[in-house]
Design an enzyme around this catalytic site. Structure first.
Site, PDB file in Angstrom:
ATOM      1  N   ARG A  46      24.094  29.072 -14.714  1.00 35.92           N
ATOM      2  CA  ARG A  46      24.720  28.110 -13.783  1.00 35.92           C
ATOM      3  C   ARG A  46      26.227  28.083 -14.032  1.00 35.92           C
ATOM      4  O   ARG A  46      27.029  28.003 -13.105  1.00 35.92           O
ATOM      5  CB  ARG A  46      24.110  26.707 -13.934  1.00 35.92           C
ATOM      6  CG  ARG A  46      24.904  25.645 -13.186  1.00 35.92           C
ATOM      7  CD  ARG A  46      24.119  24.359 -12.917  1.00 35.92           C
ATOM      8  NE  ARG A  46      23.334  23.899 -14.020  1.00 35.92           N
ATOM      9  CZ  ARG A  46      23.828  23.343 -15.152  1.00 35.92           C
ATOM     10  NH1 ARG A  46      25.123  23.157 -15.296  1.00 35.92           N
ATOM     11  NH2 ARG A  46      23.022  22.967 -16.120  1.00 35.92           N
ATOM     12  N   TYR A  98      32.218  23.034  12.609  1.00 36.34           N
ATOM     13  CA  TYR A  98      30.804  23.404  12.529  1.00 36.34           C
ATOM     14  C   TYR A  98      29.952  22.126  12.438  1.00 36.34           C
ATOM     15  O   TYR A  98      30.301  21.201  11.691  1.00 36.34           O
ATOM     16  CB  TYR A  98      30.598  24.319  11.312  1.00 36.34           C
ATOM     17  CG  TYR A  98      29.154  24.517  10.965  1.00 36.34           C
ATOM     18  CD1 TYR A  98      28.263  25.018  11.911  1.00 36.34           C
ATOM     19  CD2 TYR A  98      28.659  24.186   9.709  1.00 36.34           C
ATOM     20  CE1 TYR A  98      26.923  25.180  11.612  1.00 36.34           C
ATOM     21  CE2 TYR A  98      27.318  24.358   9.390  1.00 36.34           C
ATOM     22  CZ  TYR A  98      26.459  24.846  10.349  1.00 36.34           C
ATOM     23  OH  TYR A  98      25.131  24.996  10.052  1.00 36.34           O
ATOM     24  N   ASP A 172      38.726  26.350   6.582  1.00 37.60           N
ATOM     25  CA  ASP A 172      37.464  27.088   6.626  1.00 37.60           C
ATOM     26  C   ASP A 172      37.774  28.390   7.362  1.00 37.60           C
ATOM     27  O   ASP A 172      37.988  28.400   8.571  1.00 37.60           O
ATOM     28  CB  ASP A 172      36.413  26.246   7.363  1.00 37.60           C
ATOM     29  CG  ASP A 172      35.050  26.941   7.436  1.00 37.60           C
ATOM     30  OD1 ASP A 172      35.015  28.190   7.407  1.00 37.60           O
ATOM     31  OD2 ASP A 172      34.036  26.231   7.541  1.00 37.60           O
ATOM     32  N   LYS A 197      28.252  34.757   6.644  1.00 40.48           N
ATOM     33  CA  LYS A 197      28.696  35.308   7.919  1.00 40.48           C
ATOM     34  C   LYS A 197      29.351  36.678   7.712  1.00 40.48           C
ATOM     35  O   LYS A 197      28.708  37.586   7.245  1.00 40.48           O
ATOM     36  CB  LYS A 197      29.623  34.296   8.589  1.00 40.48           C
ATOM     37  CG  LYS A 197      29.055  32.855   8.599  1.00 40.48           C
ATOM     38  CD  LYS A 197      27.759  32.770   9.354  1.00 40.48           C
ATOM     39  CE  LYS A 197      27.296  31.383   9.707  1.00 40.48           C
ATOM     40  NZ  LYS A 197      26.640  30.580   8.700  1.00 40.48           N
TER      41      LYS A 197
HETATM   42  C1  LIG Z   1      32.547  27.743  10.268  1.00 42.66           C
HETATM   43  C2  LIG Z   1      31.378  27.465   9.373  1.00 42.66           C
HETATM   44  N1  LIG Z   1      31.572  26.874   8.195  1.00 42.66           N
HETATM   45  C3  LIG Z   1      30.549  26.613   7.347  1.00 42.66           C
HETATM   46  C4  LIG Z   1      29.243  26.934   7.690  1.00 42.66           C
HETATM   47  C5  LIG Z   1      28.122  26.612   6.747  1.00 42.66           C
HETATM   48  O1  LIG Z   1      27.723  27.746   6.070  1.00 42.66           O
HETATM   49  P1  LIG Z   1      26.230  27.999   5.507  1.00 42.66           P
HETATM   50  O2  LIG Z   1      25.328  28.076   6.685  1.00 42.66           O
HETATM   51  O3  LIG Z   1      26.369  29.259   4.725  1.00 42.66           O
HETATM   52  O4  LIG Z   1      25.896  26.822   4.643  1.00 42.66           O
HETATM   53  C6  LIG Z   1      28.997  27.570   8.903  1.00 42.66           C
HETATM   54  C7  LIG Z   1      27.623  27.933   9.285  1.00 42.66           C
HETATM   55  O5  LIG Z   1      27.343  28.292  10.402  1.00 42.66           O
HETATM   56  C8  LIG Z   1      30.093  27.841   9.776  1.00 42.66           C
HETATM   57  O6  LIG Z   1      29.911  28.428  10.968  1.00 42.66           O
END
Ligand SMILES: Cc1ncc(COP(=O)(O)O)c(C=O)c1O
Length: 377
Positions: A46, A98, A172, A197
């Protein structure tokens, strides 16, 4: 090393014991110690794992950071960054994020005494006027999910850093990836990713990442990573590392295909509006061209005939698979209002149900164009 070379080599070297060229999957929970308190850099997985260390070093280099931290999902990375805040603190976010991020803000963290508000972050003056004495963090997605809005990172970082109290700018960078956009170089303090992604790139792993420069942030975030424990397993780290090796070639193809699709949609009689950062019709195309290398692989569009027609189109493609997520080599289609962003329903961040979101893959462009034309027609 140039970016393309770093994607393949940063944080990685042939395994010193066997010469294995690929970083091994250190599938272990613990490590033998030579004496009490005498270990060889690792005590417990961890806290640290060599496969994860390689990924973290690679991510830091790609984003131009001093350190990287890997997490078990993008949401785990986001959650850990938000733990830098405490009760009474305010976070100002763009008004298109998101759906899962919005849900974490409103349904998980607001009850703990954190405050959130939203502005149109495409306009830096609205960000400025949205700041409060207790604002400790500005949260930007750029381009946003799903409207592909673009915020001027440098302008917003300047506003934040001209304040007397510390206000961290978090970007992000999931949609752009460090190949297209490097927020830390534009003045942001922290970069967050869903590595699920484009960084993973093959829809076969869920992961997240945080990258920053500041030593105080490194100590605090590494502490939180270990204390909270939302870490990825070594196989997941291996998959993200492998995905990153082809990031530049994939992103070039994603962007070329997406730009062609944006052109097709913009000229289509059934389409009211196409949303793509590098399309001439995009309201922040100049900012996008200044801070991004290309437009990326995400395209959204709004249909003239409304929500039912949007659902019909999303259910009519053959190559574009009807699915959540994005950033993989294969093309996906979805209706955010009913799928990825359902958690924003009845909120100010609710998404137009006639908006269709595409994650444009790296298949042959003509096959993708034909599939969409057939579904629309
Ligand atoms: C722009 C963005 N940030 C964060 C996330 C969250 O990521 P995760 O699904 O890997 O938890 C997503 C998921 O679709 C996203 O599109």
């Amino acid at each position: 090393m140039r970016f393309e070379t770093s994607c393949i080599h940063a944080g990685q070297r042939p395994d010193p014991t066997t010469g294995a060229v690929m970083t091994p999957v250190y599938q272990t929970a613990t490590y033998v110690q030579d004496g009490i308190g005498k270990h060889r850099g690792y005590e417990y997985s961890r806290t640290g794992n060599p496969t994860r260390t390689a990924l973290e070093a690679c991510l830091a280099e790609l984003e131009g950071g001093q350190f990287g931290l890997a997490f078990s999902s993008g949401m785990a990375a986001t959650d850990t960054v938000l733990r830098l805040l405490g009760p009474g603190d305010h976070l100002l976010a763009g008004n298109d994020v998101y759906g899962g991020t919005f849900r974490l803000f409103e349904r998980v963290l607001r009850p703990y005494g954190l405050d959130f508000s939203y502005v149109d972050a495409t306009d830096p003056s609205q960000v400025k006027s949205g700041l409060r004495p207790n604002t400790r963090m500005i949260w930007l997605e750029t381009p946003t999910n799903p409207f592909l809005n673009v915020s001027d990172i440098s302008a917003i970082a300047e506003i934040a850093h001209n304040r007397r109290s510390l206000t961290l700018v978090v970007v992000d960078n999931t949609f752009a990836t460090p190949y297209l956009q490097r927020p830390l170089e534009l003045g942001a303090d922290i970069v967050v990713h869903s590595t699920t992604k484009y960084l993973g790139g093959h829809s076969d792993v869920v992961g997240g990442a945080v990258v920053a420069r500041d030593e105080v942030l490194r100590e605090r975030l590494a502490f939180l990573q270990n204390a909270v424990g939302a870490v990825p397993g070594p196989l997941d780290c291996f998959l993200v590392l492998r995905g990153i090796k082809t990031l530049p070639v994939r992103m070039d193809r994603h962007s070329e295909n997406a730009a062609a699709i944006a052109d097709l949609l913009a000229a289509h009689p059934k389409v009211d509006r196409v949303l793509y950062p590098f399309h001439p019709s995009h309201s922040q195309v100049d900012v996008a061209r200044r801070q991004m290398r290309s437009g990326g692989g995400m395209v959204s569009f709004i249909l003239k005939d409304g929500a039912d027609e949007a659902r019909r189109v999303a259910e009519s493609t053959h190559l574009f698979a009807l699915a959540e997520s994005l950033g993989g080599v294969e093309s996906l289609i979805e209706i955010p209002a009913a799928m990825t962003h359902a958690s924003t329903a009845n909120s100010p961040l609710a998404v137009d149900p006639s908006l269709v979101r595409l994650s444009v893959g790296i298949e042959h462009r003509d096959d993708l164009l034909a599939d969409l034309e057939r579904a629309l027609g």
